[in-house]
Write a protein that holds these residues in place. Structure first.
Motif, PDB file in Angstrom:
ATOM      1  N   GLU A  27       0.862  -1.191   0.000  1.00 26.91           N
ATOM      2  CA  GLU A  27       0.000   0.000   0.000  1.00 26.91           C
ATOM      3  C   GLU A  27       0.896   1.238   0.000  1.00 26.91           C
ATOM      4  O   GLU A  27       1.789   1.377   0.860  1.00 26.91           O
ATOM      5  CB  GLU A  27      -0.916  -0.013   1.223  1.00 26.91           C
ATOM      6  N   PRO A  28       0.715   2.154  -0.962  1.00 27.01           N
ATOM      7  CA  PRO A  28       1.611   3.311  -1.081  1.00 27.01           C
ATOM      8  C   PRO A  28       1.806   4.118   0.204  1.00 27.01           C
ATOM      9  O   PRO A  28       2.923   4.561   0.486  1.00 27.01           O
ATOM     10  CB  PRO A  28       0.949   4.156  -2.168  1.00 27.01           C
ATOM     11  N   LYS A  29       0.767   4.297   0.990  1.00 29.30           N
ATOM     12  CA  LYS A  29       0.924   5.113   2.206  1.00 29.30           C
ATOM     13  C   LYS A  29       1.845   4.461   3.236  1.00 29.30           C
ATOM     14  O   LYS A  29       2.367   5.130   4.121  1.00 29.30           O
ATOM     15  CB  LYS A  29      -0.440   5.435   2.822  1.00 29.30           C
ATOM     16  N   ASN A  30       2.099   3.153   3.104  1.00 29.63           N
ATOM     17  CA  ASN A  30       2.968   2.478   4.067  1.00 29.63           C
ATOM     18  C   ASN A  30       4.456   2.653   3.759  1.00 29.63           C
ATOM     19  O   ASN A  30       5.294   2.269   4.563  1.00 29.63           O
ATOM     20  CB  ASN A  30       2.604   0.987   4.162  1.00 29.63           C
ATOM     21  N   GLU A  31       4.754   3.249   2.605  1.00 31.41           N
ATOM     22  CA  GLU A  31       6.160   3.509   2.272  1.00 31.41           C
ATOM     23  C   GLU A  31       6.806   4.432   3.307  1.00 31.41           C
ATOM     24  O   GLU A  31       7.998   4.319   3.603  1.00 31.41           O
ATOM     25  CB  GLU A  31       6.271   4.126   0.881  1.00 31.41           C
ATOM     26  N   SER A  32       6.024   5.334   3.883  1.00 28.03           N
ATOM     27  CA  SER A  32       6.580   6.274   4.862  1.00 28.03           C
ATOM     28  C   SER A  32       7.050   5.579   6.142  1.00 28.03           C
ATOM     29  O   SER A  32       7.885   6.114   6.858  1.00 28.03           O
ATOM     30  CB  SER A  32       5.547   7.352   5.203  1.00 28.03           C
ATOM     31  N   TYR A  33       6.558   4.394   6.410  1.00 26.15           N
ATOM     32  CA  TYR A  33       6.973   3.657   7.607  1.00 26.15           C
ATOM     33  C   TYR A  33       8.272   2.883   7.378  1.00 26.15           C
ATOM     34  O   TYR A  33       9.123   2.818   8.267  1.00 26.15           O
ATOM     35  CB  TYR A  33       5.894   2.669   8.047  1.00 26.15           C
ATOM     36  N   ASP A  34       8.401   2.260   6.202  1.00 23.96           N
ATOM     37  CA  ASP A  34       9.590   1.474   5.920  1.00 23.96           C
ATOM     38  C   ASP A  34       9.696   1.274   4.404  1.00 23.96           C
ATOM     39  O   ASP A  34       8.927   0.505   3.827  1.00 23.96           O
ATOM     40  CB  ASP A  34       9.518   0.119   6.637  1.00 23.96           C
ATOM     41  N   ARG A  35      10.639   1.967   3.784  1.00 25.25           N
ATOM     42  CA  ARG A  35      10.760   1.930   2.317  1.00 25.25           C
ATOM     43  C   ARG A  35      11.154   0.538   1.813  1.00 25.25           C
ATOM     44  O   ARG A  35      10.705   0.106   0.756  1.00 25.25           O
ATOM     45  CB  ARG A  35      11.776   2.956   1.850  1.00 25.25           C
ATOM     46  N   THR A  36      11.997  -0.156   2.567  1.00 17.07           N
ATOM     47  CA  THR A  36      12.449  -1.485   2.143  1.00 17.07           C
ATOM     48  C   THR A  36      11.298  -2.482   2.158  1.00 17.07           C
ATOM     49  O   THR A  36      11.106  -3.247   1.197  1.00 17.07           O
ATOM     50  CB  THR A  36      13.604  -1.973   3.039  1.00 17.07           C
ATOM     51  N   LEU A  37      10.515  -2.490   3.228  1.00 17.82           N
ATOM     52  CA  LEU A  37       9.365  -3.402   3.295  1.00 17.82           C
ATOM     53  C   LEU A  37       8.312  -3.034   2.250  1.00 17.82           C
ATOM     54  O   LEU A  37       7.667  -3.908   1.671  1.00 17.82           O
ATOM     55  CB  LEU A  37       8.755  -3.420   4.693  1.00 17.82           C
ATOM     56  N   HIS A  38       8.146  -1.733   2.010  1.00 17.68           N
ATOM     57  CA  HIS A  38       7.206  -1.303   0.974  1.00 17.68           C
ATOM     58  C   HIS A  38       7.642  -1.840  -0.387  1.00 17.68           C
ATOM     59  O   HIS A  38       6.827  -2.379  -1.148  1.00 17.68           O
ATOM     60  CB  HIS A  38       7.100   0.223   0.937  1.00 17.68           C
ATOM     61  N   ARG A  39       8.906  -1.726  -0.694  1.00 19.85           N
ATOM     62  CA  ARG A  39       9.419  -2.224  -1.976  1.00 19.85           C
ATOM     63  C   ARG A  39       9.248  -3.743  -2.070  1.00 19.85           C
ATOM     64  O   ARG A  39       8.831  -4.258  -3.109  1.00 19.85           O
ATOM     65  CB  ARG A  39      10.885  -1.830  -2.134  1.00 19.85           C
ATOM     66  N   LEU A  40       9.550  -4.443  -1.003  1.00 17.39           N
ATOM     67  CA  LEU A  40       9.383  -5.900  -0.982  1.00 17.39           C
ATOM     68  C   LEU A  40       7.918  -6.283  -1.209  1.00 17.39           C
ATOM     69  O   LEU A  40       7.610  -7.170  -2.005  1.00 17.39           O
ATOM     70  CB  LEU A  40       9.893  -6.475   0.336  1.00 17.39           C
ATOM     71  N   GLY A  41       7.008  -5.602  -0.515  1.00 15.10           N
ATOM     72  CA  GLY A  41       5.580  -5.868  -0.679  1.00 15.10           C
ATOM     73  C   GLY A  41       5.118  -5.587  -2.105  1.00 15.10           C
ATOM     74  O   GLY A  41       4.342  -6.349  -2.682  1.00 15.10           O
ATOM     75  N   THR A  42       5.619  -4.498  -2.690  1.00 13.94           N
ATOM     76  CA  THR A  42       5.256  -4.136  -4.056  1.00 13.94           C
ATOM     77  C   THR A  42       5.746  -5.188  -5.047  1.00 13.94           C
ATOM     78  O   THR A  42       5.005  -5.610  -5.941  1.00 13.94           O
ATOM     79  CB  THR A  42       5.828  -2.755  -4.412  1.00 13.94           C
ATOM     80  N   ILE A  43       6.970  -5.636  -4.883  1.00  8.98           N
ATOM     81  CA  ILE A  43       7.512  -6.683  -5.761  1.00  8.98           C
ATOM     82  C   ILE A  43       6.681  -7.958  -5.624  1.00  8.98           C
ATOM     83  O   ILE A  43       6.367  -8.615  -6.619  1.00  8.98           O
ATOM     84  CB  ILE A  43       8.995  -6.944  -5.434  1.00  8.98           C
ATOM     85  N   PHE A  44       6.307  -8.303  -4.397  1.00 10.08           N
ATOM     86  CA  PHE A  44       5.512  -9.509  -4.165  1.00 10.08           C
ATOM     87  C   PHE A  44       4.153  -9.413  -4.864  1.00 10.08           C
ATOM     88  O   PHE A  44       3.731 -10.339  -5.561  1.00 10.08           O
ATOM     89  CB  PHE A  44       5.338  -9.734  -2.663  1.00 10.08           C
ATOM     90  N   VAL A  45       3.471  -8.280  -4.705  1.00  9.18           N
ATOM     91  CA  VAL A  45       2.159  -8.103  -5.330  1.00  9.18           C
ATOM     92  C   VAL A  45       2.278  -8.149  -6.852  1.00  9.18           C
ATOM     93  O   VAL A  45       1.484  -8.810  -7.530  1.00  9.18           O
ATOM     94  CB  VAL A  45       1.483  -6.796  -4.862  1.00  9.18           C
ATOM     95  N   LYS A  46       3.277  -7.476  -7.406  1.00  9.09           N
ATOM     96  CA  LYS A  46       3.453  -7.499  -8.857  1.00  9.09           C
ATOM     97  C   LYS A  46       3.801  -8.905  -9.361  1.00  9.09           C
ATOM     98  O   LYS A  46       3.404  -9.293 -10.458  1.00  9.09           O
ATOM     99  CB  LYS A  46       4.496  -6.479  -9.295  1.00  9.09           C
ATOM    100  N   THR A  47       4.501  -9.666  -8.553  1.00  6.75           N
ATOM    101  CA  THR A  47       4.793 -11.056  -8.910  1.00  6.75           C
ATOM    102  C   THR A  47       3.504 -11.873  -8.929  1.00  6.75           C
ATOM    103  O   THR A  47       3.297 -12.687  -9.831  1.00  6.75           O
ATOM    104  CB  THR A  47       5.814 -11.666  -7.930  1.00  6.75           C
TER     105      THR A  47
END
Length: 119
Positions: A27-47
Motif C-alpha cells: 500500500e503506497p501510504k505504508n512507504e513512509s513507515y519502511d521503504r524497504t518493506l514497501h518495496r518488498l511488498g510491491t515486488i511480491f504483489v506485482k509477482t
C-alpha cells in the motif's frame, strides 16, 4: 536447503497472516513507515499479478488485503492507473511436497469480480 515458509509456519493461519502482512506493505501510504518493506511488498504483489496478467511499470495506487473471508485464505485488491484486480490466494498446507503449496488466481475487477473490502 532452500528456505520454505511452509516448513517453518506449518499452520495455515500463520502462513495467511504473513502473506497478508507482506501484501499490506505494498500500500503506497505504508512507504513512509519502511521503504524497504514497501518495496518488498510491491515486488511480491506485482509477482502475484504476473501469474495471469502482464505487469507494467504502473505504480500500485491501492492495495488492500485480508484473510479468511468466504472460504478464501487470503485476498488482495489491487488498483493501478490502468486496471483493478482481485487476487485470491489459497495455501495448501497439507499438499504433497512435489506440488506447489499455493494456488494464486487473479481476476480483473472490471471483468466481473466484485470488491471484497469496504472503502
Amino acid at each position: 536447503m532452500k528456505p520454505n515458509l511452509f516448513s517453518i509456519a506449518t499452520k495455515e493461519l500463520h502462513q495467511d497472516a504473513f502473506i497478508a502482512w507482506l501484501v499490506q506493505w505494498a500500500e503506497p501510504k505504508n512507504e513512509s513507515y519502511d521503504r524497504t518493506l514497501h518495496r518488498l511488498g510491491t515486488i511480491f504483489v506485482k509477482t502475484l499479478l504476473s501469474k495471469n496478467h502482464p505487469v507494467t511499470d504502473d505504480p500500485l495506487l491501492k492495495v488492500r488485503s485480508g484473510r479468511q473471508w468466504e472460504n478464501i485464505d487470503v485476498y488482495v485488491e489491487v488498483e493501478t492507473a490502468a486496471a483493478k484486480y482481485l487476487i485470491v490466494i489459497e495455501d495448501k498446507t497439507f499438499t504433497k511436497k512435489e506440488k506447489d503449496n499455493w494456488s494464486v488466481t487473479v481476476y480483473p475487477a472490471n471483468g466481473g469480480a466484485r470488491s471484497i473490502m469496504h472503502n
